[in-house]
Enzyme design. Structure first.
Site, PDB file in Angstrom:
ATOM      1  N   HIS A   1      46.586  31.195  35.535  1.00 31.57           N
ATOM      2  CA  HIS A   1      46.203  29.786  35.608  1.00 31.57           C
ATOM      3  C   HIS A   1      46.806  29.013  34.443  1.00 31.57           C
ATOM      4  O   HIS A   1      47.325  27.906  34.616  1.00 31.57           O
ATOM      5  CB  HIS A   1      44.674  29.641  35.577  1.00 31.57           C
ATOM      6  CG  HIS A   1      44.007  29.856  36.885  1.00 31.57           C
ATOM      7  ND1 HIS A   1      43.833  31.111  37.425  1.00 31.57           N
ATOM      8  CD2 HIS A   1      43.459  28.981  37.758  1.00 31.57           C
ATOM      9  CE1 HIS A   1      43.216  30.993  38.582  1.00 31.57           C
ATOM     10  NE2 HIS A   1      42.979  29.709  38.813  1.00 31.57           N
TER      11      HIS A   1
ATOM     12  N   HIS B   1      39.102  35.747  30.808  1.00 37.88           N
ATOM     13  CA  HIS B   1      40.276  35.957  29.960  1.00 37.88           C
ATOM     14  C   HIS B   1      39.888  35.951  28.484  1.00 37.88           C
ATOM     15  O   HIS B   1      38.967  35.247  28.084  1.00 37.88           O
ATOM     16  CB  HIS B   1      41.329  34.859  30.170  1.00 37.88           C
ATOM     17  CG  HIS B   1      42.120  35.017  31.411  1.00 37.88           C
ATOM     18  ND1 HIS B   1      43.062  36.007  31.579  1.00 37.88           N
ATOM     19  CD2 HIS B   1      42.118  34.302  32.563  1.00 37.88           C
ATOM     20  CE1 HIS B   1      43.598  35.897  32.778  1.00 37.88           C
ATOM     21  NE2 HIS B   1      43.037  34.876  33.403  1.00 37.88           N
TER      22      HIS B   1
END
Length: 172
Positions: free
Chosen positions: A109, A148
């Site tokens: 992303h 993440h």
């Protein structure tokens, strides 16, 4: 500083950021993260191609080339490095969303957002602040949602910027 120390500080920073979302609604953060799913990039590219006569076509071709380079590199890195996501690796930890795959390095992303933002900033300099601010929010959202580590986001940012600049050097 060695790898163990970097990993230690990366994990500590992850927990510090992730705790900011504990016992809170994450809907706005999820919404920000979803703007990086890819659909928005397509809409921006097609809209500029259709309605912006100066750079729209070159913008679209540059982003198409950049994403066609970024995606395979991202997949190779993820499948080679195989870093487990924090929500799968750290004990007593549940992410706010279900990630699309098992591995976290680099953040796809974030890579895609910084790639798009770099190209937007090149062709449309007045919008650099909005573009980079949005890309930064996508990266931070991925940590806040628990999928993440901060270093995954930095790696994604680096990948996106490098591929965007490479594509711009070739086409623009």
């Amino acid at each position: 500083m060695n790898i163990k120390a970097l990993s230690y500080y990366d994990t500590r920073l992850f927990f510090w950021l992730f705790r900011l979302t504990k016992n809170r609604s994450c809907r706005p953060i999820i919404w920000v993260s979803k703007t990086g799913d890819g659909y928005l990039y397509f809409v921006i590219g097609v809209a500029l191609w259709a309605f912006e006569p100066d750079y729209g076509t070159l913008f679209l071709f540059t982003t198409l080339m950049a994403y066609s380079l970024e995606l395979p590199i991202y997949i190779i890195l993820k499948s080679t490095l195989r870093r487990p996501r924090p929500c799968d690796f750290l004990h007593n930890m549940t992410s706010h969303i279900t990630p699309a795959d098992k591995f976290s390095l680099p953040s796809g992303h974030t890579a895609a957002a910084w790639l798009m933002s770099t190209i937007v900033a090149y062709f449309y300099p007045p919008f650099w602040f909005i573009a980079y601010g949005w890309a930064s929010m996508i990266g931070i959202s991925r940590v806040l949602l628990g999928v993440h580590y901060p270093s995954d986001v930095l790696a994604g940012m680096t990948l996106g910027i490098l591929i965007a600049n490479f594509s711009l050097a070739i086409l623009a």
